[in-house]
Design a protein around this motif. Sequence first.
Motif, PDB file in Angstrom:
ATOM      1  N   GLY A 185       0.779  -1.230   0.000  1.00  0.00           N
ATOM      2  CA  GLY A 185       0.000   0.000   0.000  1.00  0.00           C
ATOM      3  C   GLY A 185       0.806   1.272   0.000  1.00  0.00           C
ATOM      4  O   GLY A 185       0.246   2.358  -0.191  1.00  0.00           O
ATOM      5  N   GLN A 187       2.960   2.818  -1.977  1.00  0.00           N
ATOM      6  CA  GLN A 187       3.038   3.696  -3.137  1.00  0.00           C
ATOM      7  C   GLN A 187       1.679   4.274  -3.513  1.00  0.00           C
ATOM      8  O   GLN A 187       1.540   5.470  -3.763  1.00  0.00           O
ATOM      9  N   GLN A 188       0.674   3.424  -3.551  1.00  0.00           N
ATOM     10  CA  GLN A 188      -0.630   3.882  -4.023  1.00  0.00           C
ATOM     11  C   GLN A 188      -1.466   4.518  -2.915  1.00  0.00           C
ATOM     12  O   GLN A 188      -2.257   5.426  -3.166  1.00  0.00           O
ATOM     13  N   TYR A 189      -1.300   4.049  -1.682  1.00  0.00           N
ATOM     14  CA  TYR A 189      -2.102   4.563  -0.570  1.00  0.00           C
ATOM     15  C   TYR A 189      -1.182   4.930   0.597  1.00  0.00           C
ATOM     16  O   TYR A 189      -1.235   4.318   1.676  1.00  0.00           O
ATOM     17  N   THR A 193      -1.495   3.672   4.537  1.00  0.00           N
ATOM     18  CA  THR A 193      -0.448   2.757   4.999  1.00  0.00           C
ATOM     19  C   THR A 193       0.229   3.290   6.247  1.00  0.00           C
ATOM     20  O   THR A 193       0.634   2.526   7.123  1.00  0.00           O
ATOM     21  N   GLN A 455       1.072  13.397 -15.717  1.00  0.00           N
ATOM     22  CA  GLN A 455       0.870  12.583 -14.525  1.00  0.00           C
ATOM     23  C   GLN A 455       1.793  13.096 -13.427  1.00  0.00           C
ATOM     24  O   GLN A 455       2.828  13.694 -13.699  1.00  0.00           O
ATOM     25  N   LEU A 457       4.041  11.638 -10.382  1.00  0.00           N
ATOM     26  CA  LEU A 457       4.639  10.390  -9.908  1.00  0.00           C
ATOM     27  C   LEU A 457       5.519  10.659  -8.692  1.00  0.00           C
ATOM     28  O   LEU A 457       6.660  10.234  -8.628  1.00  0.00           O
ATOM     29  N   GLU A 461       4.723   7.321  -7.004  1.00  0.00           N
ATOM     30  CA  GLU A 461       3.299   7.072  -6.831  1.00  0.00           C
ATOM     31  C   GLU A 461       2.497   7.838  -7.873  1.00  0.00           C
ATOM     32  O   GLU A 461       2.660   9.048  -8.039  1.00  0.00           O
ATOM     33  N   ASN A 462       1.612   7.139  -8.583  1.00  0.00           N
ATOM     34  CA  ASN A 462       0.749   7.779  -9.567  1.00  0.00           C
ATOM     35  C   ASN A 462      -0.406   8.457  -8.841  1.00  0.00           C
ATOM     36  O   ASN A 462      -1.193   7.808  -8.157  1.00  0.00           O
ATOM     37  N   LYS A 463      -0.515   9.778  -9.017  1.00  0.00           N
ATOM     38  CA  LYS A 463      -1.554  10.530  -8.333  1.00  0.00           C
ATOM     39  C   LYS A 463      -2.907  10.454  -9.039  1.00  0.00           C
ATOM     40  O   LYS A 463      -3.866  11.100  -8.626  1.00  0.00           O
ATOM     41  N   GLU A 464      -2.982   9.690 -10.131  1.00  0.00           N
ATOM     42  CA  GLU A 464      -4.245   9.518 -10.855  1.00  0.00           C
ATOM     43  C   GLU A 464      -4.814  10.848 -11.334  1.00  0.00           C
ATOM     44  O   GLU A 464      -6.013  11.108 -11.224  1.00  0.00           O
TER      45      GLU A 464
END
Length: 659
Positions: A185, A187-189, A193, A455, A457, A461-464
């Motif tokens: 979790g 990187q994405q969250y 985490t 994007q 990063l 981490e990709n911030k979407e």
Amino acid sequence: MSTAAHPAYRPDIDGLRAFAVLAVVGFHAFPGLFPGGFVGVDIFFVISGYLITGIILKGREQGDFSYLGFYARRIRRIFPSLLLVLAATLVAGYFLLLADEYKQLAGHQIAGTLFYANWAFWREAGYFDVSAELKPLLHLWSLGVEEQFYLLWPLLLALLLRRPRQLGGAILALLILSFAANLAGLQQYPSATFFLPHSRFWELLAGAWLASRGPVPAPARPGLAWLGLALLLAGVFLLDRDMAFPGYAALLPVLGAAGLIAAGPGTAPNRLLGRQPWVFLGLISYPLYLWHWPLLSFPRILAGGEPDWALRLAAVLLAVLLAWLSYRYWERWLRFHPWRRLPLALLGAGLLLALAALYVKHEDGIAGRAGFAREAQQMFAPTRWETKGCKARFGIQEGHCLALTPEAGNLVFVLGDSHARALAQGFPALARNQDAPLGWVSLGQSGCLPFKGLQRLDRGENKECPPPVDRALELVTNDPASQIVVISARYAIYHSGQGFGANEHYQVQLHFEAPGQPPIDSNPEAFQAGLRATLTLLRQHGKQVVFMQQVPELGFSPRRCAGRPLSLGADPERCQVPRAQVEQRQAGYRQAVARVLQDFPEVRVFDPLEYLCDQENCYARKDGQLLYRDDDHLNRRGAEFILGRLQASLSAPSAGSPR
């Protein structure tokens, strides 16, 4: 079942507590000296897991363990100092905090009293953002993690003890699962985490696993102790807030603490930790942890920035004094008081404190308190509104959608990040001040440039950002009612990749991709490529584009400009920043924009600096009115002020750009 020796008291563990609390306090007071001191919390987790598991196992071996007794002891241990600090913080907030600050504090107190503070702070923001330093009860997140572990672990441990020979392996399996969740979790969250129990329990389980094992062979103990101490020192001085955490980095404090605990009290490092004054600081470590953060946070709030080192040192010394007084005359007295119903009384006192905080929250922070400027009580809370039907009208699922008369025949779309959202606070005033109102719509995503193909990063981490940005551009280009498109964002942080002021440690990494073009990872080049792609798209669809330059970043909290009974040197009249500093900060992105706009002469430019600055300074207060909510976002008055000037420029008969 084989358990580690668990004496009633190990002075070296109190010394380890002292190391942990000094690391945390040092990091919060002097982060430059202790850049990784936040790992002290992880050390506490290991200690807690070890001691609690040892207590449960010992009680079961002796046949006198009871769940009611266990939780009664936990209440006696935790509640006395916690309730004292919570009560003092709520009282101090009444006299020192603005209404929105006090309301937020009350919400945090409820979460802290009911031990879900980690969940509450996860929903709000990350641990290291600048606003974190302005939350006097932020540190209670770790107490929430521990208490959630205490609620679950005795019951789960009872199930595992049905097969006592496999206890160590079962704990190790749970530890690995939790550590894997931490890695998966991060990187994405990252915020989830950091705060939530599923990805932090492995640290407490490391201590629990130690308690389930037998003693380490004697020859290995000195080396294990020295290695543990080296890992702890590496964590405190080699890690920093910019690293992804917990992740693999958390292995330093966890393995270090585990090594020292497993080595036992007889090694040289442990004998050192078992001496005074380490033991003294370890004994008061819990109240010291509770007191230190409010005493550092309140001065930051009142000063509108980082207080000088002398004030921070004084806060630390006061925290030590209050911790000793709390421990000596309050915590010990209640913890060992013979009254059997004391745990219920402490729970009742906690409930009363939560109800008091609930009243403060219900009353919106009691804005009518004496000693506060009326303006200050109104200008900082963000305006939270979303016109009914906005997302339904435009089919928006992600990001923000704020609209004024979206059914109008001519729409002005404001595309951008949180700066565009802040501007939307001024939409209602536009409706009152124009005869034939245009429709105004703000679309975008906080933290995302409204540029095609970009994007974020950060830390990989990709911030979407692409989905909400692409959807907004699709709406703008395809909606026949859209006539004017205003682009607004905090460009400097994206172009430079570097934060500013109190959050200068924050870093942004851009990545640009477009069909038929090589990917770009340089922030300045990606910025220009994204802007060019966006303007090309809008020009192809015949849109009139207004590029709104960034409002000045103050580099300080405008709350220091507010009238408070106590301000710690903050001067309401000095609510300004040198214009040269603003221009220097914005120079890079402005040059990039100018290069791109050479190919788009029809794009108009609107510059807020013309209205927020004179030749010498840029102002957070104008004509007696505060215009900023924080160090870079306009408040409602500021949005109304700037949008009024933007509206006037759009109504000008000439098509020439106000560059």
